[in-house]
Design an enzyme around this catalytic site. Sequence first.
Site: not given
Length: 324
Positions: A92, A186-187, A272, A302
């Site tokens: 992201y 993540s993204q 996370d 994360h």
Amino acid sequence: MAQFDLPLDALRDFRPEPDEPEDFDLFWEKTLAETRSRAPAVRFESVRTPLTTVEVHDVTFAGFGGHPVKGWFLHPAGARRPLPLVVEFVSYGGGRGLPHTHLLWPSAGFAHFVMDTRGQGSGWSPGDTPDPVGGGPAFPGFLTRGVGDPHDYYYRRVFTDAVRAVEAARTHPLADAARTAVRGSSQGGAITLAVGGLVPDLAAIAPDVPFLCHVERAVTLTDSFPYKEIAGYLKTHRGRVADVFRTLAYFDGVHFAARSRAPALFSTGLEDQTCPPSTVFAAFNHYAGEDKHIEVYPFNEHEGGGPHHEELQLRWLAQRLTER
């Protein structure tokens, strides 16, 4: 941050009932058909860099709406035969960055395609792809852009770009289409899951600490960004909760996971707060493929497994992509 979500034993059994739209498959069939009605317009342009062991190509292809999307295609210098292909999606806020930051996969003998994410690329790595589509009022960030209607939603464009990225990368003569894997964190993990559900012939997928999974739970469980963007939007747009979560259901990784069958390697960190572990396990436990594994990092946030997980992923993908 200590562990805050369900205990690990409960996470392994956490399989919430999916609340997917009845027209989920039709929505994506129409979206991809509309995009594929336009020429892919793929261009690979050789780039001179100081690198001596890796060759780099600047790539442009037509994504959602025919909009030009950028990427990097890298491969070991001197390669002459098709190589297993790893297509990577970015976290992201970031863009494709600079070529020398993507040496891991080509150094291990893979062809490597890095997709730029439209409209992003000013948070932590530079990007080169604009998003020419406007939208209604949104909370700062990307997560609520167009969230009033799934057809206008930002991630409809991004996920479609990602499918086209796989198709574009596979056209390079040094890419072995039959040995294609997708990965991201993540993204990038969310995009990986979406592509896994939309491209049926992948050899493997590897979503790390994936975002956009069991979104409604995530928004009520964590107050960390980017999920906090949704809460911030609903704090102002009172009375739109049902509409917003209906839109987000078309983009939830749990629903894509239920349609994916390629071998899969997930990861999660039990501390996370950005992508809570129960949301990752929700996608993993619904994953339709039989060859699946989730690597759990009990004391990580994360960042997940970081370089340790990269080494594991290198070995795992090498095995999956050479077996075919």
